[in-house]
Design an enzyme around this catalytic site. Structure first.
Site, PDB file in Angstrom:
ATOM      1  N   LYS A 152      18.451  17.189  -9.371  1.00  0.00           N
ATOM      2  CA  LYS A 152      18.371  16.547  -8.056  1.00  0.00           C
ATOM      3  C   LYS A 152      19.203  17.323  -7.035  1.00  0.00           C
ATOM      4  CE  LYS A 152      18.504  11.771  -6.493  1.00  0.00           C
ATOM      5  NZ  LYS A 152      19.072  10.469  -6.826  1.00  0.00           N
ATOM      6  N   GLU A 203      14.642  -0.161   2.691  1.00  0.00           N
ATOM      7  CA  GLU A 203      13.852   1.034   2.426  1.00  0.00           C
ATOM      8  C   GLU A 203      12.735   1.129   3.465  1.00  0.00           C
ATOM      9  OE1 GLU A 203      12.706   1.393  -1.649  1.00  0.00           O
ATOM     10  OE2 GLU A 203      14.705   0.810  -2.296  1.00  0.00           O
ATOM     11  N   PHE A 261      11.149 -12.716   7.785  1.00  0.00           N
ATOM     12  CA  PHE A 261      11.231 -13.094   6.366  1.00  0.00           C
ATOM     13  C   PHE A 261      10.591 -14.445   6.076  1.00  0.00           C
ATOM     14  CE2 PHE A 261      13.264  -9.913   3.764  1.00  0.00           C
ATOM     15  CZ  PHE A 261      13.552  -8.986   4.745  1.00  0.00           C
ATOM     16  N   CYS A 274      16.713  -4.203  -4.736  1.00  0.00           N
ATOM     17  CA  CYS A 274      17.867  -5.025  -4.344  1.00  0.00           C
ATOM     18  C   CYS A 274      17.695  -6.517  -4.609  1.00  0.00           C
ATOM     19  CB  CYS A 274      18.166  -4.821  -2.866  1.00  0.00           C
ATOM     20  SG  CYS A 274      18.943  -3.245  -2.552  1.00  0.00           S
TER      21      CYS A 274
HETATM   22  C1  UDX Z   1      16.635  -5.411   1.158  1.00  0.00           C
HETATM   23  C2  UDX Z   1      17.523  -5.935   2.305  1.00  0.00           C
HETATM   24  O1  UDX Z   1      16.702  -6.296   3.425  1.00  0.00           O
HETATM   25  C3  UDX Z   1      18.548  -4.906   2.702  1.00  0.00           C
HETATM   26  O2  UDX Z   1      19.416  -5.442   3.685  1.00  0.00           O
HETATM   27  C4  UDX Z   1      19.346  -4.507   1.461  1.00  0.00           C
HETATM   28  O3  UDX Z   1      20.287  -3.518   1.758  1.00  0.00           O
HETATM   29  C5  UDX Z   1      18.421  -4.009   0.371  1.00  0.00           C
HETATM   30  O4  UDX Z   1      17.450  -5.021   0.075  1.00  0.00           O
HETATM   31  P1  UDX Z   1      14.565  -3.758   0.891  1.00  0.00           P
HETATM   32  O5  UDX Z   1      14.682  -3.985  -0.569  1.00  0.00           O
HETATM   33  O6  UDX Z   1      14.346  -2.374   1.385  1.00  0.00           O
HETATM   34  O7  UDX Z   1      15.880  -4.298   1.648  1.00  0.00           O
HETATM   35  O8  UDX Z   1      13.336  -4.623   1.407  1.00  0.00           O
HETATM   36  P2  UDX Z   1      13.062  -5.772   2.452  1.00  0.00           P
HETATM   37  O9  UDX Z   1      12.335  -5.224   3.603  1.00  0.00           O
HETATM   38  O10 UDX Z   1      14.258  -6.586   2.734  1.00  0.00           O
HETATM   39  O11 UDX Z   1      12.018  -6.646   1.600  1.00  0.00           O
HETATM   40  C6  UDX Z   1      12.410  -7.139   0.325  1.00  0.00           C
HETATM   41  C7  UDX Z   1      11.226  -7.741  -0.388  1.00  0.00           C
HETATM   42  O12 UDX Z   1      10.849  -8.960   0.207  1.00  0.00           O
HETATM   43  C8  UDX Z   1       9.975  -6.861  -0.382  1.00  0.00           C
HETATM   44  O13 UDX Z   1       9.364  -6.940  -1.635  1.00  0.00           O
HETATM   45  C9  UDX Z   1       9.094  -7.488   0.677  1.00  0.00           C
HETATM   46  O14 UDX Z   1       7.727  -7.263   0.450  1.00  0.00           O
HETATM   47  C10 UDX Z   1       9.462  -8.960   0.505  1.00  0.00           C
HETATM   48  N1  UDX Z   1       9.246  -9.755   1.725  1.00  0.00           N
HETATM   49  C11 UDX Z   1      10.006  -9.519   2.825  1.00  0.00           C
HETATM   50  C12 UDX Z   1       8.298 -10.769   1.720  1.00  0.00           C
HETATM   51  O15 UDX Z   1       7.612 -10.988   0.717  1.00  0.00           O
HETATM   52  N2  UDX Z   1       8.152 -11.535   2.834  1.00  0.00           N
HETATM   53  C13 UDX Z   1       8.895 -11.322   3.963  1.00  0.00           C
HETATM   54  O16 UDX Z   1       8.686 -12.057   4.943  1.00  0.00           O
HETATM   55  C14 UDX Z   1       9.838 -10.287   3.961  1.00  0.00           C
END
Ligand code: UDX
Length: 536
Positions: A35, A154, A268, A279
């Site tokens: 990496k 992400e 959300f 996460c």
């Molecule tokens: C998350 C947190 O938002 C971030 O602050 C932390 O540092 C890491 O975890 P991430 O894992 O990149 O970030 O994704 P995020 O955009 O938060 O979505 C998380 C999951 O929830 C995804 O699978 C997404 O599809 C789902 N989701 C999100 C829903 O199903 N519905 C929503 O309304 C929002």
């Protein structure tokens, strides 16, 4: 400032490149030789917007890479720990990598070091790192351990880093707080945004961020509580979606109405296949375990997890409802990543669903704009093939499944899709389309928290009979039990025409709704209107 970042995963690499971008001298360490060699050659191992740009801008100058943590520590005043904290079988966070780094820092210490814990860790980790450093020979007074959780998502990680809502710093001395404030000052006071070469500021971001100074334990809890709360919102809206299906309501309308309350907010609240990623699943589980270890049964989180797991099963039931038997069926799958705009498939609901379908002896033709290389490793099976585009995947498939909310999937040519599929069946786990629009195209459409629309069966699927009139669409209950109580409102519009105009309008409206606005596309097609961007 001279900064070492240990770990070059999503968090570490984005942090290292972003620190260089805001003017610091950064050395990023990782024990993965391949990496590091790739990074030194300018190859960016993850799909993340703006990351290649800022790495190439600073690589070899303000940003260097090494395989030696000790070398990075010796060259720096501040050491960020950004290594992985995977889940153990018991559901807790595995902190062995963090301990290893603490040991390495202690052994390399050559002057005062501010040690910053950036990996997501349970409460008390700050104290454990401190203790591990003392045990490994770091002299008291020659270091301080600070907790600085990362909130990046992400897909938008770089802009989340450069334009944060807040920077949380858990520490016990003013010296540490001052150093942290100095490190982040360009992104807290907004001066970074004014630089001519700055990565553009997202519209919804704050001009000035909050610097929140807390105790280390509070900072650690802020991270777990934030992710658990967001996961709870997702599970909550998914539970409401299940009620919607039972009573014949529309989750998109319900979420829009609920989210319009300023106290609740619209983000959300998007129903779908449940949350995934590196996460939420890990952090909810770790938070529950840590609370239990401290003497509190956080039962709410059990339910959050249960609802999330059920969501995938419910979708699989819909696939069975739509297709009857699964053995030997060929399915087109759009989306493998856990959400749009990323190549990450960790804990991806899409991958879990594909695995379950493969286990039922379906054959899958999959397409994802970014996650296919990773998926090929995870889903090594002769019954899955990977297509170069969405329409190639649909060719002669018995049904189309939309499993990830990529923007690209919001504006499919539905007439073309219908002509390629053997049966006009679409199962959408992300609610990217309006049921009426699908009905108008003669497609049977199953989504989440909305009544399914089922097109009149076609006698011979090879004959490509033109799509039905909207009046021919009938409703069935989404659980396929034959109960037929909830009529789909169809406007009688004929689905024979191509509706790409409406589709791109829908996609545009989804973008508009990312800013919280409710939208209509001006062509009587309701669109997902819960105020959420599909990928937020
Ligand atoms: C998350 C947190 O938002 C971030 O602050 C932390 O540092 C890491 O975890 P991430 O894992 O990149 O970030 O994704 P995020 O955009 O938060 O979505 C998380 C999951 O929830 C995804 O699978 C997404 O599809 C789902 N989701 C999100 C829903 O199903 N519905 C929503 O309304 C929002």
């Amino acid at each position: 400032m001279k900064i070492a970042v240990v770990g070059s995963g999503y968090v570490g690499l984005v942090a290292a490149a972003s620190f260089a971008e805001i003017g610091h001298q950064v050395i990023c360490a990782d024990n993965d030789l391949q990496k590091v060699a790739a990074l030194q050659a300018g190859i960016v191992p993850i799909h993340e917007k703006f990351l290649p740009e800022i790495i190439s801008r600073h690589c070899g100058e303000r940003l260097t890479f090494t395989t030696s943590t000790q070398e990075a520590v010796r060259a720096s005043e501040v050491v960020f720990i950004a290594v992985g904290t995977p889940t153990t079988e018991a559901g807790a966070a595995d902190l062995s990598h963090v301990e290893c780094v603490a040991r390495d820092i202690a052994r390399a210490i050559n002057g005062f070091k501010l040690v910053v814990e950036k990996s997501t860790v349970p409460v008390y980790t700050n104290e454990w790192v401190h203790r591990a450093m003392l045990l490994n020979g770091a002299p008291e007074g020659q270091f301080e351990v600070v907790s600085n959780p990362e909130f990046l998502r992400e897909g938008t990680a770089v802009t989340d880093f450069l334009y944060p809502d807040r920077v949380v710093v858990g520490c016990s001395s003013e010296r540490a707080a001052q150093m942290m404030c100095e490190i982040y000052s360009p992104v807290i006071d907004g001066t970074y945004a004014n630089e001519p070469t700055a990565i553009p500021r997202p519209e919804e971001s704050l001009l000035v961020s909050q610097f929140i100074q807390t105790s280390a334990r509070s900072a650690e809890l802020i991270k777990h509580a934030s992710n658990a709360f967001l996961a709870m919102r997702v599970s909550f809206i998914n539970a409401v979606a299940n009620v919607c299906e039972l009573v014949g309501a529309d989750i998109e309308e319900v979420a829009r109405g609920v989210g319009a309350d300023k106290r609740i907010g619209s983000r959300f609240l998007r129903a779908g296949l449940g949350y995934g990623g590196s996460c939420f699943p890990k952090d909810v589980s770790a938070f529950k375990t840590v609370a239990q270890e401290c003497g509190y049964e956080f039962r709410l989180l059990d339910e959050v997890i249960r609802i999330n797991e059920d969501q995938r099963q419910a979708f699989l039931r819909k696939v069975r409802t739509a297709l009857w038997t699964l053995k030997g069926k060929r399915l087109a799958v759009l989306g493998l990543a856990f959400k749009g705009d990323t190549d990450d498939i960790r804990e991806s609901p899409a991958v879990a669903i594909v695995k379950a379908l493969l286990a039922q002896e379906c054959s899958i033709a999959a397409y994802d704009p970014a996650a296919m290389e990773r998926a090929k490793v995870e889903l090594a099976c002769e019954n899955i093939s990977y297509a170069d585009g969405p329409y190639e995947a649909m060719h002669q498939a018995d049904a189309l499944l939309i499993l990830t909310d990529w923007e690209e999937f919001t504006s499919l040519d539905l007439a073309r899709a219908k002509s390629l599929l053997r049966y006009p069946i679409v199962l959408d786990g992300r609610n990217l389309y309006d049921p009426e629009l699908m009905a108008g195209h003669g497609l049977s459409y199953y989504s989440v928290g909305r009544t399914a629309v089922v097109s009149k069966p076609v006698a011979d699927p090879e004959s490509q009979v033109p799509v039905q009139n909207g009046n021919d669409i009938q409703a069935i209950s989404p659980n396929g039990n034959g109960h037929n109580g909830h009529a789909v409102h169809t406007n009688g519009h004929n689905g024979n025409g191509h509706h790409n105009g409406s589709l791109s309008a829908a996609a545009k409206a989804m973008k508009a709704s990312a800013n919280g606005g409710a939208s209509t596309n001006g062509s009587n097609h309701a669109i997902p209107k819960n105020g959420n961007h599909p990928r937020k």
